[in-house]
Every structure is written in structure tokens, then in C-alpha cells.
Design a protein around this motif. Structure first.
Motif, PDB file in Angstrom:
ATOM      1  N   GLU A  84       0.870  -1.212  -0.047  1.00  0.00           N
ATOM      2  CA  GLU A  84       0.067  -0.211  -0.026  1.00  0.00           C
ATOM      3  C   GLU A  84       0.917   1.238  -0.012  1.00  0.00           C
ATOM      4  OE1 GLU A  84      -3.347   0.087  -0.273  1.00  0.00           O
ATOM      5  OE2 GLU A  84      -3.441  -2.257  -0.168  1.00  0.00           O
ATOM      6  N   TRP A  85       0.363   2.164  -0.607  1.00  0.00           N
ATOM      7  CA  TRP A  85       1.225   3.600  -0.432  1.00  0.00           C
ATOM      8  C   TRP A  85       1.435   4.045   0.849  1.00  0.00           C
ATOM      9  CZ3 TRP A  85       4.138   5.545  -4.228  1.00  0.00           C
ATOM     10  CH2 TRP A  85       3.852   5.089  -5.515  1.00  0.00           C
ATOM     11  N   ASP A  86       0.216   4.127   1.915  1.00  0.00           N
ATOM     12  CA  ASP A  86       0.307   4.560   3.259  1.00  0.00           C
ATOM     13  C   ASP A  86       0.795   5.846   3.231  1.00  0.00           C
ATOM     14  OD1 ASP A  86      -0.577   2.197   4.270  1.00  0.00           O
ATOM     15  OD2 ASP A  86       1.406   1.198   4.213  1.00  0.00           O
ATOM     16  N   ILE A  87       0.245   6.850   2.558  1.00  0.00           N
ATOM     17  CA  ILE A  87       0.436   8.223   2.465  1.00  0.00           C
ATOM     18  C   ILE A  87      -0.829   8.700   2.941  1.00  0.00           C
ATOM     19  CG2 ILE A  87       1.169  10.245   1.288  1.00  0.00           C
ATOM     20  CD1 ILE A  87       3.077   8.420  -0.469  1.00  0.00           C
ATOM     21  N   GLU A  88      -1.160   9.230   4.091  1.00  0.00           N
ATOM     22  CA  GLU A  88      -2.318   9.694   4.628  1.00  0.00           C
ATOM     23  C   GLU A  88      -2.324  11.220   4.420  1.00  0.00           C
ATOM     24  OE1 GLU A  88      -3.202   7.607   8.115  1.00  0.00           O
ATOM     25  OE2 GLU A  88      -3.432   5.908   7.459  1.00  0.00           O
ATOM     26  N   ASN A  89      -1.369  11.979   4.731  1.00  0.00           N
ATOM     27  CA  ASN A  89      -1.349  13.262   4.875  1.00  0.00           C
ATOM     28  C   ASN A  89       0.147  13.812   4.380  1.00  0.00           C
ATOM     29  OD1 ASN A  89       0.284  13.302   7.374  1.00  0.00           O
ATOM     30  ND2 ASN A  89      -1.610  12.470   8.337  1.00  0.00           N
ATOM     31  N   THR A  90       0.041  15.129   4.153  1.00  0.00           N
ATOM     32  CA  THR A  90       1.295  15.806   4.016  1.00  0.00           C
ATOM     33  C   THR A  90       1.037  17.071   4.468  1.00  0.00           C
ATOM     34  OG1 THR A  90       3.112  16.620   2.165  1.00  0.00           O
ATOM     35  CG2 THR A  90       0.600  16.745   1.724  1.00  0.00           C
ATOM     36  N   VAL A  91       2.547  17.993   4.721  1.00  0.00           N
ATOM     37  CA  VAL A  91       2.257  19.218   5.031  1.00  0.00           C
ATOM     38  C   VAL A  91       2.247  20.452   3.838  1.00  0.00           C
ATOM     39  CG1 VAL A  91       3.368  21.247   6.675  1.00  0.00           C
ATOM     40  CG2 VAL A  91       3.356  18.649   7.285  1.00  0.00           C
ATOM     41  N   VAL A  92       1.325  21.460   3.680  1.00  0.00           N
ATOM     42  CA  VAL A  92       1.291  22.171   2.694  1.00  0.00           C
ATOM     43  C   VAL A  92       0.898  23.467   3.492  1.00  0.00           C
ATOM     44  CG1 VAL A  92       0.137  23.069   0.661  1.00  0.00           C
ATOM     45  CG2 VAL A  92       0.164  20.689   0.913  1.00  0.00           C
ATOM     46  N   ARG A  95       0.633  23.652   7.122  1.00  0.00           N
ATOM     47  CA  ARG A  95      -0.761  22.896   7.654  1.00  0.00           C
ATOM     48  C   ARG A  95      -0.813  21.305   7.178  1.00  0.00           C
ATOM     49  NH1 ARG A  95      -5.412  27.597   6.607  1.00  0.00           N
ATOM     50  NH2 ARG A  95      -4.177  29.243   7.695  1.00  0.00           N
ATOM     51  N   LEU A  96      -1.184  20.625   7.968  1.00  0.00           N
ATOM     52  CA  LEU A  96      -1.407  19.311   7.542  1.00  0.00           C
ATOM     53  C   LEU A  96      -2.685  19.066   6.659  1.00  0.00           C
ATOM     54  CD1 LEU A  96       0.102  16.675   8.678  1.00  0.00           C
ATOM     55  CD2 LEU A  96      -1.924  16.285  10.098  1.00  0.00           C
ATOM     56  N   ALA A  97      -2.335  18.414   5.580  1.00  0.00           N
ATOM     57  CA  ALA A  97      -3.330  18.286   4.451  1.00  0.00           C
ATOM     58  C   ALA A  97      -3.281  16.655   4.246  1.00  0.00           C
ATOM     59  CB  ALA A  97      -2.846  18.894   3.240  1.00  0.00           C
ATOM     60  N   PRO A  98      -4.754  16.363   4.317  1.00  0.00           N
ATOM     61  CA  PRO A  98      -5.051  15.064   4.247  1.00  0.00           C
ATOM     62  C   PRO A  98      -4.642  14.404   2.566  1.00  0.00           C
ATOM     63  CG  PRO A  98      -6.709  16.084   5.329  1.00  0.00           C
ATOM     64  CD  PRO A  98      -5.884  17.051   4.833  1.00  0.00           C
ATOM     65  N   VAL A  99      -4.307  13.346   2.248  1.00  0.00           N
ATOM     66  CA  VAL A  99      -4.181  13.046   0.758  1.00  0.00           C
ATOM     67  C   VAL A  99      -4.833  11.654   0.765  1.00  0.00           C
ATOM     68  CG1 VAL A  99      -2.285  12.144  -0.693  1.00  0.00           C
ATOM     69  CG2 VAL A  99      -1.575  13.857   1.103  1.00  0.00           C
ATOM     70  N   SER A 100      -5.358  11.655  -0.608  1.00  0.00           N
ATOM     71  CA  SER A 100      -6.374  10.430  -1.002  1.00  0.00           C
ATOM     72  C   SER A 100      -5.472  10.180  -2.481  1.00  0.00           C
ATOM     73  CB  SER A 100      -7.611  10.845  -1.174  1.00  0.00           C
ATOM     74  OG  SER A 100      -7.980  11.813  -2.178  1.00  0.00           O
ATOM     75  N   ALA A 133       7.312   5.685 -13.013  1.00  0.00           N
ATOM     76  CA  ALA A 133       7.828   4.904 -12.043  1.00  0.00           C
ATOM     77  C   ALA A 133       8.708   3.789 -13.063  1.00  0.00           C
ATOM     78  CB  ALA A 133       6.946   3.898 -11.063  1.00  0.00           C
ATOM     79  N   PRO A 134       9.712   3.145 -12.502  1.00  0.00           N
ATOM     80  CA  PRO A 134      10.231   2.031 -13.445  1.00  0.00           C
ATOM     81  C   PRO A 134       9.440   0.882 -13.434  1.00  0.00           C
ATOM     82  CG  PRO A 134      11.774   2.640 -11.435  1.00  0.00           C
ATOM     83  CD  PRO A 134      10.357   3.433 -11.531  1.00  0.00           C
ATOM     84  N   LEU A 135       9.456   0.217 -14.760  1.00  0.00           N
ATOM     85  CA  LEU A 135       8.852  -1.064 -15.050  1.00  0.00           C
ATOM     86  C   LEU A 135       9.645  -1.882 -14.987  1.00  0.00           C
ATOM     87  CD1 LEU A 135       6.411  -2.899 -15.406  1.00  0.00           C
ATOM     88  CD2 LEU A 135       6.426  -2.083 -17.558  1.00  0.00           C
ATOM     89  N   SER A 136      10.320  -2.577 -14.045  1.00  0.00           N
ATOM     90  CA  SER A 136      11.599  -3.138 -13.910  1.00  0.00           C
ATOM     91  C   SER A 136      11.644  -4.327 -12.755  1.00  0.00           C
ATOM     92  CB  SER A 136      12.851  -2.338 -13.581  1.00  0.00           C
ATOM     93  OG  SER A 136      12.761  -1.704 -12.734  1.00  0.00           O
ATOM     94  N   GLY A 137      10.371  -4.597 -12.198  1.00  0.00           N
ATOM     95  CA  GLY A 137      10.175  -5.839 -11.314  1.00  0.00           C
ATOM     96  C   GLY A 137       9.650  -5.349 -10.264  1.00  0.00           C
ATOM     97  N   HIS A 138       9.945  -4.394  -9.684  1.00  0.00           N
ATOM     98  CA  HIS A 138       9.117  -3.775  -8.410  1.00  0.00           C
ATOM     99  C   HIS A 138       8.050  -2.961  -8.704  1.00  0.00           C
ATOM    100  CE1 HIS A 138      12.991  -5.223  -6.287  1.00  0.00           C
ATOM    101  NE2 HIS A 138      12.381  -5.602  -5.560  1.00  0.00           N
ATOM    102  N   TYR A 139       7.311  -2.935  -7.730  1.00  0.00           N
ATOM    103  CA  TYR A 139       5.968  -1.786  -7.819  1.00  0.00           C
ATOM    104  C   TYR A 139       6.473  -0.394  -7.683  1.00  0.00           C
ATOM    105  CZ  TYR A 139       3.067  -6.183  -7.399  1.00  0.00           C
ATOM    106  OH  TYR A 139       2.585  -7.450  -7.734  1.00  0.00           O
ATOM    107  N   ALA A 140       5.453   0.478  -8.109  1.00  0.00           N
ATOM    108  CA  ALA A 140       5.600   2.054  -8.303  1.00  0.00           C
ATOM    109  C   ALA A 140       5.826   2.262  -6.614  1.00  0.00           C
ATOM    110  CB  ALA A 140       4.435   2.524  -8.764  1.00  0.00           C
ATOM    111  N   THR A 141       5.540   1.616  -5.483  1.00  0.00           N
ATOM    112  CA  THR A 141       5.593   1.841  -4.290  1.00  0.00           C
ATOM    113  C   THR A 141       7.101   2.055  -3.870  1.00  0.00           C
ATOM    114  OG1 THR A 141       4.992  -0.052  -3.688  1.00  0.00           O
ATOM    115  CG2 THR A 141       3.525   1.141  -3.681  1.00  0.00           C
ATOM    116  N   LEU A 142       7.914   1.644  -4.627  1.00  0.00           N
ATOM    117  CA  LEU A 142       9.353   1.712  -4.487  1.00  0.00           C
ATOM    118  C   LEU A 142       9.525   3.103  -4.386  1.00  0.00           C
ATOM    119  CD1 LEU A 142      11.829  -0.007  -3.860  1.00  0.00           C
ATOM    120  CD2 LEU A 142      12.514   0.181  -6.274  1.00  0.00           C
ATOM    121  N   LEU A 143       8.881   3.999  -4.998  1.00  0.00           N
ATOM    122  CA  LEU A 143       9.014   5.579  -5.158  1.00  0.00           C
ATOM    123  C   LEU A 143       8.244   6.180  -3.915  1.00  0.00           C
ATOM    124  CD1 LEU A 143       9.091   6.090  -8.899  1.00  0.00           C
ATOM    125  CD2 LEU A 143      10.898   5.421  -7.384  1.00  0.00           C
ATOM    126  N   ARG A 144       7.886   5.473  -2.878  1.00  0.00           N
ATOM    127  CA  ARG A 144       7.031   6.153  -1.992  1.00  0.00           C
ATOM    128  C   ARG A 144       7.696   7.327  -1.431  1.00  0.00           C
ATOM    129  NH1 ARG A 144       6.679   2.081   0.951  1.00  0.00           N
ATOM    130  NH2 ARG A 144       4.850   1.155   0.445  1.00  0.00           N
TER     131      ARG A 144
END
Length: 431
Positions: A84-92, A95-100, A133-144
Motif C-alpha cells: 500500500e502507499w500508506d500516504i495519509e497526509n502531507t504538510v502544505v 498545515r497538515l493536509a489529508p491525501v487521498s 515509475a520504473p517498470l523493472s520488477g518492483h512496484y511503483a511504491t518503491l518510489l514512496r
């Protein structure tokens, strides 16, 4: 163990991988997983029994050892799914900003994800960044980590490539030409006020896609293209990846690493380069390091060192999650990029038409390399600057990050503190 520990890991040599038996090997691999299911279920139940607080033995060294051994067995025999991406929020703006995370574009082999930040209405729109993201074996979440670092000041989209074994054969083929078409389709969707960040492998198709769009004088070319550790010209500073490809040739790869997806996977009978073969190569190159890491996990579990055990699980949940690549895409990439070097030689053809990076005029270009990169040799990415000969000098930038290998180019503290600020400035200057 962290991903940084394998930052300078040489790529797999592929010596003996498949051994000419890659086709039945995939079937044996699937049958082994099925055969181990009862043992895994027993290990899971035993782990839960000796882990339960209601069991008086759970607090003893004996109980902890049994529980730890069962967890290691279960993890070693598990098939790891896409994290999973597990990115629920960031700071903008402080201020804390929810991320979907939402899908805004879908094709059989890829989804385009948007990290939608819930910012104030008064917030000035940030630059839009398409991360390929690379298409080289791992999922895009490698760039989390890359995405998390970009989110405070950018509107981020990313390619989420689909495991080829999950795509029915009725959906057709997917090769390098299709990859380029996918990128063009995404850019047409997002519009011209977009900045493209291609990490490693997608550097070649991203540059080709933009070259094709420029040659056709399309209005939706992006504002900028940033290439990070990309194998644009692998004749420069050749690494082990390049040397293996040149030594073996395309026929060897076709015979030894290509197989058909077995039943009952949705992609049954599709020709693929399976993820487990890729992982086998990477693991075998540093087997002692991986064995030591799992030995330490056992010790952490027995000693009750939860933080260290969690860090181990987090790393290996990502590292062991691999995906199959379509055979046509993999073989075409090996042939055109690593064996025949068609793009830097001016011989790359897309849909029957020669690709000319010299047509790129409106798109700013930034190339980023790691000083100690042993996967994409120093100078291979910078070669794009030479190929794109008609970009004005004020719209060019090349940067070499001291002290990092391949992974450190797009993740980690050096990326966040030294590379990202330069990228952000480049984006702002060309937005």
C-alpha cells in the motif's frame, strides 16, 4: 536492513538463472506455493498461540523463540502482494493536509494515480509533476519516499504499472512502443503545464514520447523533463547490467528467462519475465547479507525489539514484492537499450517512424546522476543533453550528486536535502 543497504548492490548476473528450463520452472514455483499452504497455516496458528498474552509460555525465551521461528517461516514462504502507499497526509503551507490516492486514467497494463491533497481554497496551485515509475520488477511504491518528498510543494501523479500475470492474454501485448504510447496518452490528459520525472528505466521511453510529440508539434508537450539515473546511452561507463546484456545477447534471454504464466493466474499463458526469477538474481548476489538480516530479525523478535523488527518487515515487504514483465517489453528493452543502443545511435523507431530527440525544443531538460551509481553508469543519463541538441542552454541543467548510488538518486536524505531543492527550483523556473 534498509533499502540503502542494497544501494550499491550489483544487478543480477543471470548466470544459470532459468537454466533453459524457465517455462516449467514457473509451474513448479506455483505448485510449491500451493504445497506449502498447509505448513504456512500451521506456522501461523503456532505463532499466534505462542504470541498470545493468555499463554504463560509467551513471555519465556522458549515461547518467543517458537513464535519467532514460525514468523520467519511464514514470511520466507509467503507471496508478497503489492504494498500500500500508506500516504495519509502531507504538510502544505505549514498545515497538515489529508491525501487521498485516486486513479484518473486506466489501461490494461497501467493506472495513473493522483495524490489529491485537501488544501485550502486560497492555496495557489502547485506545479503538476508526473512521476514515471520504473517498470523493472518492483512496484511503483518503491518510489514512496520520492512521492512523499514532492507532495508538500507539487501536485503529484504517478504511473502504477500492473503485474503482467494479472492481465488476461485477451488484453493483447504490451511492448516498448505501447509504453511510449501510454506516456503520450497521460501527457495529453494532464496538459502542457506538466513536469515529467522519469526514474531510471523509463528515461528512454519518456524521452522518446516527448520527441514524438515535439516532432508532431503537439500542444500538450510538458514544461520540463527530469531524468534520474536513466540508461540513455549505455555505451558510456558500462556497468554489469550492460556487460551481461552485451555478452549474452537477446537469444539467451529469450531462452532462459521467458516463460508462460501458469494457471490459475488471470494472465494464464502470457509470455513473461517472471518476478521471482528477477528476485532470485538480486537475492543471490547478496545472499549472506539477506541471511544475516533474517538472523537479526529472529534475535529482535526473541529480545522484544519491536522497532528493529518493524523496520525489517517494512523493508522486505517492499523488496520481496515483485511483478512479472511482459516478454515483448522486456526483450525489446534489452535489445534496443542495452544491446544495440538504438536511441543514441539515431536508429530508434516508434511505430515505423524514427525518433529524433533533436526535435525537442520547447521542453526544459534536467539530468541527474549519482556519483557511485553502479547500475546506470556515470554519463549515461547526461547523454540526453547531447541528443536534445536544440533545447536552449537556459533550459538545461545537469547535476551529479556526490556520495550516492542508484537508489540514493531518488530517495533518502541526500535526495531530500540536496537533489530535491534543485529539482524544485528547476520546475519553478520552467513552470
Amino acid at each position: 536492513m534498509t533499502i540503502r543497504d542494497v544501494e550499491h548492490t550489483p544487478p543480477p548476473s543471470l548466470e544459470g538463472v532459468g537454466m533453459g528450463l524457465s517455462s516449467p520452472l514457473y509451474w513448479f514455483y506455483e505448485m510449491t506455493h500451493v504445497a506449502l499452504n498447509p505448513s504456512r497455516a500451521l506456522a501461523h496458528a503456532t505463532h499466534a498461540f505462542f504470541k498470545s498474552p493468555s499463554n504463560p509460555v509467551s513471555s519465556t525465551t522458549f515461547g518467543k523463540s517458537i513464535s519467532a521461528a514460525c514468523e520467519l517461516f511464514e514470511r520466507a514462504t509467503r507471496r508478497y502482494s503489492q504494498p500500500e502507499w500508506d500516504i495519509e497526509n502531507t504538510v502544505v503551507d505549514g498545515r497538515l493536509a489529508p491525501v487521498s490516492v485516486e486513479s484518473v486514467w486506466e489501461r490494461p497494463f497501467c493506472r495513473l494515480l493522483h495524490f489529491d491533497r485537501q488544501v485550502a481554497i486560497t492555496h495557489k496551485p502547485d506545479p503538476r509533476v508526473l512521476v514515471i515509475a520504473p517498470l523493472s520488477g518492483h512496484y511503483a511504491t518503491l518510489l514512496r519516499g520520492t512521492v512523499e518528498a514532492l507532495l508538500p510543494d507539487h501536485d503529484v501523479y504517478i504511473t502504477d504499472w500492473i503485474d503482467a500475470r494479472m492481465v488476461p492474454i485477451s488484453e493483447g501485448r504490451f511492448d516498448l512502443d505501447d509504453y511510449i504510447d501510454y506516456i503520450i496518452g497521460m501527457l495529453r490528459l494532464l496538459g502542457s503545464d506538466t513536469h515529467v520525472l522519469a526514474v531510471c528505466q523509463p528515461g528512454v521511453p519518456a524521452l522518446c514520447a516527448i520527441s514524438v510529440m515535439e516532432a508532431n508539434e503537439e500542444a500538450h508537450v510538458p514544461e520540463s523533463l527530469m531524468l534520474m539515473g536513466s540508461p540513455i546511452d549505455t555505451r558510456i561507463s558500462p556497468t554489469q547490467v550492460n556487460q551481461v546484456a552485451m555478452k549474452r545477447g537477446l537469444d539467451w534471454f529469450r531462452r532462459n528467462v521467458i516463460t508462460k504464466v501458469p494457471f490459475p493466474n488471470p494472465g494464464f499463458m502470457r509470455d513473461v519475465y517472471p518476478g521471482f526469477l528477477q528476485l532470485n538474481g538480486f537475492m543471490s548476489m547478496n545472499l549472506d547479507r539477506h541471511l544475516e538480516a533474517h538472523s537479526k530479525l529472529f534475535q529482535h523478535l526473541v529480545e522484544g525489539d519491536g522497532d528493529s523488527a518493524t523496520a525489517h518487515r517494512k523493508f522486505y515487504d517492499e523488496y520481496l514484492a515483485v511483478m512479472d514483465l511482459t516478454a515483448e517489453f522486456y526483450l525489446q528493452t534489452v535489445d534496443t537499450v542495452f544491446v544495440r543502443h538504438l536511441l543514441p545511435k539515431g536508429e530508434f523507431v516508434h511505430r515505423g517512424i524514427r525518433v529524433d530527440p533533436g526535435k525537442v525544443r520547447r521542453v526544459a531538460l534536467m539530468t541527474i546522476e549519482g556519483e557511485q551509481d553502479d547500475i546506470t553508469g556515470l554519463g549515461q543519463t547526461q547523454a540526453a543533453q547531447t541528443l536534445c541538441s536544440n533545447i536552449p542552454d537556459e533550459k538545461r541543467l545537469h547535476y551529479v550528486q556526490p556520495g550516492v548510488g542508484h537508489y540514493g538518486v531518488f530517495n533518502g536524505s541526500r535526495f531530500r536535502n540536496e537533489i530535491l531543492p534543485r529539482m524544485a527550483a528547476f520546475i519553478r523556473a520552467n513552470d
